[in-house]
Design an enzyme around this catalytic site. Structure first.
Site, short mmCIF file in Angstrom:
data_model
loop_
_atom_site.label_atom_id
_atom_site.label_comp_id
_atom_site.label_asym_id
_atom_site.label_seq_id
_atom_site.Cartn_x
_atom_site.Cartn_y
_atom_site.Cartn_z
N HIS A 1 0.80 -1.32 0.00
CA HIS A 1 0.00 -0.05 0.05
C HIS A 1 0.76 1.22 -0.04
CE1 HIS A 1 -3.16 -2.74 0.60
NE2 HIS A 1 -2.71 -3.22 2.00
N HIS B 1 5.53 6.92 6.19
CA HIS B 1 5.20 6.58 4.80
C HIS B 1 4.64 7.54 4.09
CE1 HIS B 1 1.26 6.13 7.26
NE2 HIS B 1 1.00 6.81 6.00
N HIS C 1 2.01 8.82 0.70
CA HIS C 1 1.13 8.76 -0.50
C HIS C 1 1.30 9.32 -1.71
CE1 HIS C 1 -1.61 6.85 2.77
NE2 HIS C 1 -0.71 7.68 3.63
N HIS D 1 3.56 10.92 5.96
CA HIS D 1 2.84 10.81 7.29
C HIS D 1 3.82 10.15 8.32
CE1 HIS D 1 -1.46 10.62 5.11
NE2 HIS D 1 -0.98 11.90 5.48
N THR E 1 -6.26 6.78 7.17
CA THR E 1 -6.62 7.20 5.82
C THR E 1 -6.79 5.53 5.04
OG1 THR E 1 -4.38 7.65 4.85
CG2 THR E 1 -5.83 9.43 5.69
N THR E 2 -6.34 4.51 5.57
CA THR E 2 -6.54 3.39 5.12
C THR E 2 -7.19 2.42 6.03
OG1 THR E 2 -4.53 2.43 6.19
CG2 THR E 2 -4.19 3.38 3.96
S1 BO1 Z 1 -2.42 7.06 7.95
O1 BO1 Z 1 -1.43 7.93 8.12
O2 BO1 Z 1 -3.77 7.44 8.23
N1 BO1 Z 1 -2.38 6.89 6.34
C1 BO1 Z 1 -2.18 5.29 8.71
C2 BO1 Z 1 -2.86 4.47 8.04
C3 BO1 Z 1 -2.74 3.24 8.52
C4 BO1 Z 1 -2.12 2.99 9.76
C5 BO1 Z 1 -1.51 4.12 10.19
C6 BO1 Z 1 -1.38 5.31 9.62
N2 BO1 Z 1 -1.94 1.59 10.09
C7 BO1 Z 1 -2.01 1.52 11.64
C8 BO1 Z 1 -2.24 0.11 11.82
C9 BO1 Z 1 -2.51 -0.17 13.18
C10 BO1 Z 1 -1.13 0.20 14.13
C11 BO1 Z 1 -1.17 1.69 13.90
C12 BO1 Z 1 -0.07 2.57 14.56
O3 BO1 Z 1 -0.93 2.06 12.36
O4 BO1 Z 1 -3.40 -0.63 11.30
O5 BO1 Z 1 -2.33 -1.86 13.54
O6 BO1 Z 1 -1.42 0.13 15.40
O7 BO1 Z 1 1.35 2.08 13.96
ZN ZN Z 2 -0.65 7.76 5.55
#
Ligand code: BO1
Ligand code: ZN
Length: 266
Positions: free
Chosen positions: A63, A94, A96, A119, A204-205
């Site tokens: 992703h 990460h 996007h 992010h 956002t995922t």
């Molecule tokens: S985001 O920054 O909103 N794009 C984003 C999207 C997905 C995650 C984190 C940030 N994933 C989650 C995992 C969880 C974990 C958390 C913190 O990140 O689904 O399992 O605890 O690292």
């Molecule tokens: Zn993100």
């Protein structure tokens, strides 16, 4: 859990009910609607962003490309202050991006897209671990940086790119030379403080957990076009050529702005 991709983000709520919730991210930030910081309000502090970790790893999770690190005990970067109660520890960062340079950011400003958004994900340490933190409305804090194209490359991304050849396929990961998170700072600015937009939102995922305090830097990050191209060469799930979710309804939420204080050393 089920898989997801960016072909039909409107279908995410079928497998992940939270994705259909009332405080979803990203959003379009309308500048005329942003509330001012009140005098005497605390800034957002970034702590130990200048500390170099013992190890760093990049992962293609299908992703996005994700950066994680291991710091000596007591040296993990954190953020605090501003709208945050307590201290939030760094988890991962990460990006996007879009299929071309006119789109790619998740958040928009006055309907304007940027080519890429970074992010930096943090979790509230009083919850003990990030899985637990993700279950609470104030469990996560994500520092977002919209980035624009510049002649000079992004220093942090340059360090990550050295390992990209090993993670072209989803679910590959590789160790890279460790460097401090401050390498991602815009390498053109001498400013010590900058404004942030903040609002309550979600991942956002999928699973789109409504656990995120968003802190979106007004100061743009910089990236070179060849760096964007190297991200686009990473293969994502279902051959996605972009990984930005469309903007979501505000549903009565308000966006306000805060000051950040930046420290140049550890
Ligand atoms: S985001 O920054 O909103 N794009 C984003 C999207 C997905 C995650 C984190 C940030 N994933 C989650 C995992 C969880 C974990 C958390 C913190 O990140 O689904 O399992 O605890 O690292
Ligand atoms: Zn993100």
């Amino acid at each position: 859990g089920a898989h997801f991709d960016y072909g039909n983000p409107k279908d995410w709520p079928k497998d992940y009910p939270s994705c259909g919730g009332m405080r979803q991210s990203p959003i379009n930030i309308q500048l005329q609607d942003v509330g001012m910081i009140e005098p005497g309000q605390q800034p957002v502090y970034r702590n130990r962003y200048g500390a170099k970790p013992k190890r760093m790893t990049i992962t293609n999770n299908g992703h996005t490309v994700q950066l994680t690190g291991e710091w000596q005990k007591g040296y993990t970067p954190t953020i605090s202050g501003g709208p945050l109660n307590g201290t939030y520890q760094f988890s991962e960062l990460h990006f996007h991006w879009g299929s071309n340079n006119f789109v790619g950011s998740e958040h928009l400003i006055n309907n304007h897209s940027f080519p890429i958004e970074m992010h930096i994900v943090h979790w509230k340490e009083t919850y003990g671990n990030k899985t637990e933190a993700t279950k609470h409305p104030n469990g996560l804090a994500v520092l977002g940086y919209l980035m624009s194209i510049h002649k000079s490359p992004n220093r942090g991304l340059k360090m990550m790119q050295m390992g990209f050849q090993h993670i072209v396929e989803p679910s590959r990961s590789t160790k890279i030379d460790p460097f401090p998170l401050s390498f991602f700072d815009p390498n053109v600015s001498r400013q010590k403080t900058a404004r942030y937009f903040t609002y309550p939102g979600s991942l956002t995922t999928p699973p789109c957990s409504e656990s995120v305090t968003w802190l979106l830097s007004v100061r743009l990050g910089n990236i070179a076009t060849h760096q964007l191209d190297s991200l686009r060469r990473l293969r994502l799930s279902n051959h996605d050529n972009h990984n930005n979710r469309p903007t979501q309804q505000l549903n009565g939420r308000s966006v306000s702005s805060y000051l950040e204080i930046q420290f140049s050393n550890a």
